[in-house]
Scaffold this motif. Structure first.
Motif, PDB file in Angstrom:
ATOM      1  N   ALA A 166      -1.139  -5.265   2.266  1.00 60.53           N
ATOM      2  CA  ALA A 166      -1.725  -4.423   1.229  1.00 60.53           C
ATOM      3  C   ALA A 166      -2.987  -5.030   0.636  1.00 60.53           C
ATOM      4  O   ALA A 166      -3.810  -4.327   0.068  1.00 60.53           O
ATOM      5  N   ARG A 216       2.172   3.938  -0.947  1.00 58.98           N
ATOM      6  CA  ARG A 216       3.514   3.438  -1.254  1.00 58.98           C
ATOM      7  C   ARG A 216       4.532   4.244  -0.448  1.00 58.98           C
ATOM      8  O   ARG A 216       4.515   5.467  -0.474  1.00 58.98           O
ATOM      9  N   ALA A 241      10.728   0.193  -2.492  1.00 60.33           N
ATOM     10  CA  ALA A 241       9.410   0.677  -2.106  1.00 60.33           C
ATOM     11  C   ALA A 241       8.626  -0.456  -1.451  1.00 60.33           C
ATOM     12  O   ALA A 241       8.925  -1.632  -1.666  1.00 60.33           O
ATOM     13  N   ARG A 269      10.308  -4.647   4.264  1.00 61.88           N
ATOM     14  CA  ARG A 269      10.616  -3.399   3.548  1.00 61.88           C
ATOM     15  C   ARG A 269      10.540  -2.183   4.454  1.00 61.88           C
ATOM     16  O   ARG A 269      10.767  -1.064   4.019  1.00 61.88           O
ATOM     17  N   GLU A 302       8.845   4.521   0.644  1.00 59.79           N
ATOM     18  CA  GLU A 302      10.144   4.135   0.102  1.00 59.79           C
ATOM     19  C   GLU A 302      11.258   4.325   1.125  1.00 59.79           C
ATOM     20  O   GLU A 302      11.142   5.128   2.044  1.00 59.79           O
ATOM     21  N   LEU A 335       4.373  -1.359   0.174  1.00 62.28           N
ATOM     22  CA  LEU A 335       2.987  -0.891   0.234  1.00 62.28           C
ATOM     23  C   LEU A 335       2.430  -1.124   1.627  1.00 62.28           C
ATOM     24  O   LEU A 335       2.651  -2.178   2.227  1.00 62.28           O
ATOM     25  N   ASP A 354       1.340   8.878  -1.669  1.00 63.24           N
ATOM     26  CA  ASP A 354       1.376   8.286  -3.002  1.00 63.24           C
ATOM     27  C   ASP A 354       0.536   7.007  -2.965  1.00 63.24           C
ATOM     28  O   ASP A 354       0.868   6.059  -2.259  1.00 63.24           O
ATOM     29  N   HIS A 355      -0.575   6.995  -3.702  1.00 68.17           N
ATOM     30  CA  HIS A 355      -1.474   5.832  -3.639  1.00 68.17           C
ATOM     31  C   HIS A 355      -1.224   4.833  -4.758  1.00 68.17           C
ATOM     32  O   HIS A 355      -2.031   3.929  -4.971  1.00 68.17           O
ATOM     33  N   THR A 356      -0.100   4.983  -5.502  1.00 71.99           N
ATOM     34  CA  THR A 356       0.178   4.058  -6.605  1.00 71.99           C
ATOM     35  C   THR A 356       0.420   2.642  -6.067  1.00 71.99           C
ATOM     36  O   THR A 356       1.279   2.454  -5.222  1.00 71.99           O
ATOM     37  N   PRO A 357      -0.331   1.639  -6.553  1.00 74.50           N
ATOM     38  CA  PRO A 357      -0.113   0.273  -6.051  1.00 74.50           C
ATOM     39  C   PRO A 357       1.059  -0.389  -6.761  1.00 74.50           C
ATOM     40  O   PRO A 357       0.898  -1.353  -7.491  1.00 74.50           O
ATOM     41  N   SER A 358       2.251   0.116  -6.535  1.00 71.31           N
ATOM     42  CA  SER A 358       3.424  -0.386  -7.245  1.00 71.31           C
ATOM     43  C   SER A 358       4.573  -0.566  -6.264  1.00 71.31           C
ATOM     44  O   SER A 358       4.689   0.176  -5.281  1.00 71.31           O
ATOM     45  N   LEU A 359       5.427  -1.549  -6.530  1.00 72.17           N
ATOM     46  CA  LEU A 359       6.604  -1.767  -5.684  1.00 72.17           C
ATOM     47  C   LEU A 359       7.859  -1.153  -6.303  1.00 72.17           C
ATOM     48  O   LEU A 359       8.970  -1.435  -5.871  1.00 72.17           O
TER      49      LEU A 359
END
Lengths: 481, 404
Positions: free
Chosen positions: B215, B234, B314, B56, B236, B316, B278-283
């Motif tokens: 991650a 995160r 996105a 990624r 992108e 991580l 951005d610390h959101t643990p999302s893809l």
């Protein structure tokens, strides 16, 4: 040759719609003038003008022409007014447009790079990872040559002419994506129930499949042929103070609640409570060798050409069918006064209704049950189709157009993207849905919910519109982080 | 369908070494271990090879940094990148078309000038370019975005999936087992020594465990009692349709917090970052970043406003306080090795993996990776690397802000 095709393909009269009285529109195509009719797309105007090859495939430079008529397949990408990769089958003609083709050397018509197709066996998928692995320097040189071919002709315009769109943000209660039969109905019903509606549509004319529907359809107490009903619904939408029509493409519905729409004059950031996905369906192609040859078209594209564009793509048709839609399509072609050689029906003999088969036989159209298309023939466009019949014979049918009536696939990209974001409830079935939870709601209707009949899509749309308006009161608005 | 490089064998109960994570760090480390004669090596991954940040990332490769530690490690890696296709017998499409670190302000340019002097001291071939020299090389750049740049001619970019596939296949040829879809739940430690891992299938014992879990690295280290100061972020990226070549070198733009290149096929690939991580643990890709990338890249290359975006995604990463990776031995647990906290992990993998394998086999920390040890935070000796394209450096003019 081109003038002969041209003289046939123009349709001055139509058995149902009468004489074509649309004014002429002149545009430039690779240095010459093309005369089209107002309301036609660039791709259809070029087809009518006898241009069969619109582009070349990315890797092997195979000829490609008008195929899906819906801006979905990439076989008609042209450079229009300096902008590369414009899907010409959904781009309306305008006076003075400058249109040229991409790829191909020295030209798209006469392309020596098409030789790549002859040696394609030495360039299988993933060849680039195997070749030159021991000789990186030679590999770089080869890559640079390939790079020139790959981006071929798709030159970005000079910086000065590239537009940068302003951004406009607005909240609204309901966004309906797609203004086909179900989308028009949903927008009208939601607005009628008091919602503040934004209706998003990419294409110039509203109505989608209604425009090419020959059967009568009922809505709002009116029963009329598809195109007439499309006019009525379009007019109602235009008059409705509760509906804002937005021209553009919905990009997705993102995690902070924004549904961006790439419009013509701005990038619109909508923040809706409820979204109705009314994006219709795609026609799936059928697999056979040479199914990408110019002259192999999807059935919906052919209907659109006849009824909306007023262009006859060919004289002799073979229809590839997988259900009754294909048989109805063959009967429709016969009604339009062109020759239908055969229906290559992938179903067994007993699966098609006898009434429909009788209708085919009465029109002298051969029905090949349990048959499969094997290969199309022709150098620059289709000259024939080899099929394998139900009893195992190989048959070569002479034709200049293959109409592929494959299965309809829901266009559900928006709801899939949203589901992947993992924060809404989805349902293809709008009635009876529990809307009490205060979560964003996305309703999928019409073709995108698997409805294949236009009448079902319209009915579905009215239901969904009412449901959406009800849901608005129950859904908490997003609070951007 | 079998995934190339992934083993068809069942997971055994004992191995000589277990590597957690089939990203480029894990696969390269397993390959280097097998090359050094470690017999039974297993790589375990909860998804598939290259499914995380390795597939990624932005694919950019350079060694022109500004600190001794980074230059030494990443230049060793760059030298390996030049030979990697030959070494792995798989074309990773490494493209040495040059790397520009773009300065858009006088202050950034002054820092570039200082960096070039440091780089010269370490024998790196880099050049300081003024505005005209940059525009001569990349005429598509917006002159307002250019004050000058550092050019590293030998750097460039490679194909990130190909690098993962190449390492996976080469490792498999040497007998390494790559197991996809097996999640490591924890690292077991007995008497100060690593004993193995517990997995979603069964326990596996091994005297050597390498944590290259991307991650998930921080959580897994925690199960062995090793606390690592890692933050998740995160990032992108986007890719456009293929267009005629307009950009040869890879470009990192300090003012845009962005990095990009154009592939040989013609796609423009790049990513940008916001000033606040951005610390959101999302893809999931976000619209916020999609818009940020579009605005910044159109500011850098105005022609791009006519190009269509094909995909946007996105990934991580985990990062440390000094943005430098943690590579080496895990403090207090013998046999447990770390390769995590990577921000420039794709670039650094070939050398880091080789020297981590040296460390495992020789029992002595290799000097190239020694500065990247895990204890540097607790002992107050962070690495000071100032030429990274990361949020901390946001300043000066950028693409115009749009009110929303």
């Amino acid at each position: 040759m081109r003038w002969r095709r041209r003289s046939f393909r123009a349709m001055p009269t139509h058995p149902d719609l009468g004489a074509d009285e649309r004014p002429a529109v002149r545009f430039r195509f690779e240095g010459r003038e093309v005369v089209a009719r107002e309301g036609q797309s660039v791709g259809a105007a070029l087809l009518a003008d006898g241009v069969d090859i619109l582009t070349r495939s990315f890797k092997f430079h195979r000829p490609r022409g008008y195929t899906c008529g819906a801006g979905a397949c990439g076989n008609c990408l042209l450079t229009v007014d300096g902008l590369p990769s414009v899907p010409s089958c959904v781009t309306p003609v305008a006076p003075g447009l400058e249109v040229r083709r991409e790829r191909g050397w020295p030209s798209v018509d006469v392309d020596v790079l098409a030789g790549a197709d002859l040696v394609s066996r030495w360039f299988p998928a993933g060849f680039q990872f195997r070749y030159f692995r021991q000789h990186p320097r030679a590999g770089h040189a080869f890559e640079r040559v390939l790079g020139l071919l790959a981006g071929g002709g798709k030159h970005l315009p000079p910086a000065a002419s590239a537009p940068v769109l302003p951004i406009a943000r607005r909240t609204c209660s309901v966004v309906v994506v797609g203004a086909g039969p179900s989308g028009l109905a949903a927008a009208l019903a939601a607005s009628d129930a008091g919602a503040d509606v934004v209706l998003v549509e990419e294409q110039e004319r509203l109505g989608g499949r209604l425009r090419a529907e020959t059967a009568t359809v009922s809505a709002l107490g009116l029963t009329a042929p598809g195109p007439r009903l499309a006019e009525v619904l379009t007019e109602r939408v235009a008059r409705d103070p509760g509906i804002t029509l937005l021209r553009g493409s919905a990009l997705g519905w993102y995690e902070d609640g924004v549904l961006p729409v790439a419009g013509r004059d701005a990038l619109h950031e909508l923040v809706p409570h409820v979204v109705v996905e009314a994006t219709g369906s795609y026609e799936a192609p059928v697999l056979f060798a040479g199914n990408d040859r110019p002259g192999v078209l999807l059935a919906g594209a052919i209907s659109r050409l006849f009824h909306v564009e007023r262009v006859r793509p060919g004289r002799r048709y073979v229809v590839v069918a997988c259900d009754d839609r294909g048989i109805e399509h063959a009967i429709e072609l016969h009604h339009l006064g062109v020759e239908v050689v055969a229906v290559v029906d992938q179903r067994g003999a007993d699966e098609a209704g006898t009434e429909r088969l009788r209708a085919l036989a009465g029109r002298g159209i051969e029905h090949l049950a349990g048959a499969r298309p094997v290969r199309s023939h022709g150098r620059r466009r289709v000259r024939g189709l080899t099929v394998r019949t139900g009893d195992g014979r190989r048959l070569r049918l002479r034709c200049d157009t293959v109409s592929v009536a494959g299965p309809l696939r829901p266009s559900e990209g928006l709801s899939l993207q949203r589901r992947y974001q993992g924060e809404n409830r989805l349902s293809a079935e709008t009635p009876g849905q529990d809307l009490s939870a205060r979560a964003p709601v996305l309703l999928r209707v019409g073709g995108s919910a698997g409805r294949t009949r236009v009448q079902d899509a319209v009915d579905d749309g009215f239901d969904a519109g009412r449901t959406a308006a009800t849901a608005v009161g129950n859904v908490a608005p997003f609070r951007p982080a | 369908m079998p995934i190339p490089g992934v083993t068809a064998r069942p997971l055994a109960r004992t191995y000589d070494a277990v590597v957690i994570g089939a990203g480029i760090q894990g696969l390269a480390t397993a390959y280097e271990l097998a090359k050094r004669g470690v017999r039974r090596v297993a790589v375990l991954d909860s998804s598939w090879p290259g499914g995380g940040a390795s597939g990624r990332n932005g694919e950019l490769i350079r060694s022109a940094f500004s600190s001794a530690e980074w230059i030494t490690l990443f230049d060793a890696s760059l030298k390996r990148w030049h030979q990697l296709s030959r070494e792995l017998d798989f074309n990773v499409l490494f493209n040495p078309s040059g790397y520009l670190v773009l300065a858009s302000t006088e202050e950034q340019y002054a820092r570039c000038r200082a960096d070039v002097e440091v780089q010269a001291r370490f024998g790196l071939r880099t050049e300081l370019l003024d505005q005209q020299a940059v525009l001569d090389r990349v005429p598509a750049l917006n002159p307002d975005a250019v004050v000058g740049a550092v050019l590293q001619p030998a750097a460039g970019f490679a194909h990130h999936d190909a690098a993962v596939w190449g390492y996976a296949r080469a490792a498999a040829r040497l007998g390494v087992e790559v197991h996809a879809g097996i999640e490591v739940l924890g690292v077991t430690v007995r008497g100060g020594r690593v004993a193995g891992v517990t997995t979603s299938t069964h326990d596996v014992s091994a005297p050597v465990v390498v944590n290259a879990a991307g991650a998930a690295a921080g959580r897994l280290a925690g199960t062995a009692g090793v606390e690592l100061p890692l933050d998740m972020a995160r990032l992108e990226m986007l890719v456009t349709e293929s267009v005629a070549p307009f950009l040869r070198p890879a470009v990192a733009a300090l003012a845009a917090l962005g990095y990009c290149h154009q592939t040989s096929r013609g796609e423009f690939v790049g990513g940008t970052e916001l000033a606040v991580p951005d610390h959101t643990p999302s893809l999931n890709g976000t619209y916020r970043l999609l818009r940020d990338m579009a605005q910044k890249f159109v500011w850098l290359f105005p022609q791009l406003s006519a190009a269509r975006v094909l995909r946007h995604w996105a990934g991580l990463i985990t990062q440390t306080a000094d943005l430098s990776p943690i590579v080496g031995t895990a403090p207090g647990v013998d046999g447990f090795y770390l390769s995590c906290g990577w921000v420039y992990g794709f670039v650094g993998a070939p050398a880091a993996a080789a020297h981590l394998a040296d460390t495992v086999c020789d029992g002595r920390l290799h000097p190239t990776i020694a500065p990247f040890d895990a204890l540097r935070f607790a002992e107050g000796r962070p690495i000071r690397e100032g030429s990274l394209v990361v949020p901390a450096q946001s300043e000066g003019p950028g693409p115009r802000e749009v009110a929303s």
